[in-house]
Design a protein around this motif. Structure first.
Motif, PDB file in Angstrom:
ATOM      1  N   HIS A 177       0.830  -1.207   0.000  1.00 26.52           N
ATOM      2  CA  HIS A 177       0.000   0.000   0.000  1.00 26.52           C
ATOM      3  C   HIS A 177       0.865   1.258   0.000  1.00 26.52           C
ATOM      4  N   ASP A 178       2.140   1.084  -0.352  1.00 28.57           N
ATOM      5  CA  ASP A 178       3.125   2.162  -0.475  1.00 28.57           C
ATOM      6  C   ASP A 178       3.442   2.844   0.852  1.00 28.57           C
ATOM      7  N   TYR A 179       3.414   2.077   1.939  1.00 26.88           N
ATOM      8  CA  TYR A 179       3.835   2.554   3.249  1.00 26.88           C
ATOM      9  C   TYR A 179       5.110   1.813   3.649  1.00 26.88           C
ATOM     10  N   PRO A 180       5.921   2.424   4.499  1.00 25.82           N
ATOM     11  CA  PRO A 180       7.080   1.694   5.017  1.00 25.82           C
ATOM     12  C   PRO A 180       6.639   0.557   5.947  1.00 25.82           C
ATOM     13  N   GLU A 181       7.400  -0.504   5.964  1.00 30.99           N
ATOM     14  CA  GLU A 181       7.187  -1.547   6.958  1.00 30.99           C
ATOM     15  C   GLU A 181       7.730  -1.016   8.282  1.00 30.99           C
ATOM     16  N   LEU A 182       7.172  -1.484   9.373  1.00 31.00           N
ATOM     17  CA  LEU A 182       7.573  -1.065  10.713  1.00 31.00           C
ATOM     18  C   LEU A 182       8.359  -2.182  11.380  1.00 31.00           C
ATOM     19  N   ILE A 183       9.366  -1.811  12.156  1.00 28.25           N
ATOM     20  CA  ILE A 183      10.201  -2.793  12.847  1.00 28.25           C
ATOM     21  C   ILE A 183      10.471  -2.291  14.263  1.00 28.25           C
TER      22      ILE A 183
END
Length: 153
Positions: free
Chosen positions: A47-53
């Motif tokens: 969805h064109d968002y960064p992945e979170l870590i």
């Protein structure tokens, strides 16, 4: 189906149903003592968002925090900025978002495998010690290996 194929299939089902999945990486007994557990989202890239870590917390806490933030991103189109403080994630403390690239210690392999290394952007949720200090602050209350970072604020 092999174990990894089954895992990827179930992960895909979760992503289709929820919009993302959380993958937990827990060091094995063979890993060195300075290997921190971490967790990351898979699915936000689509969805064109960064992945979170997030690193250094127990799996249940990591999953809860990432699900909270991922729902803000996915359901409310909330965007987090590099260096942004988030005051309503951890009771009584701020968390900080930092942008960066995967590292040897914090490598979101499931997201990269699913979307490719050129598509996956990454934002880390960084938590403070009990005095509100972060890993880049003087006198941070934990060793640097407890919460490896993908970048600096």
């Amino acid at each position: 189906m092999t174990g990894i194929d089954d895992f990827l299939y179930r992960q895909g089902e979760i992503i289709d149903r929820v919009g993302w999945a959380v993958t937990l990486v827990v060091p094995s007994d063979d890993d060195t003592a300075d290997t921190a557990p971490f967790a990351y989202t898979v699915g936000l890239t689509a969805h064109d968002y960064p992945e979170l870590i997030i690193a250094g917390l127990d799996p249940a806490t990591s999953q809860a925090l990432l699900n909270d933030l991922a729902s803000r991103v996915y359901d409310k189109a909330e965007h987090f900025r590099h260096g942004q403080r988030i005051g309503d994630l951890i009771a009584g403390y701020d968390a900080v978002i930092i942008d960066g690239d995967p590292t040897e210690q914090l490598h979101p392999g499931g997201a990269i495998g699913r979307y490719g290394p050129d598509r996956v952007r990454l934002q880390q949720v960084v938590w403070p010690d009990r005095h509100g200090r972060f890993p880049w602050d003087t006198a941070y209350g934990f060793p640097s290996a407890a919460q490896p970072l993908i970048g600096q604020p």
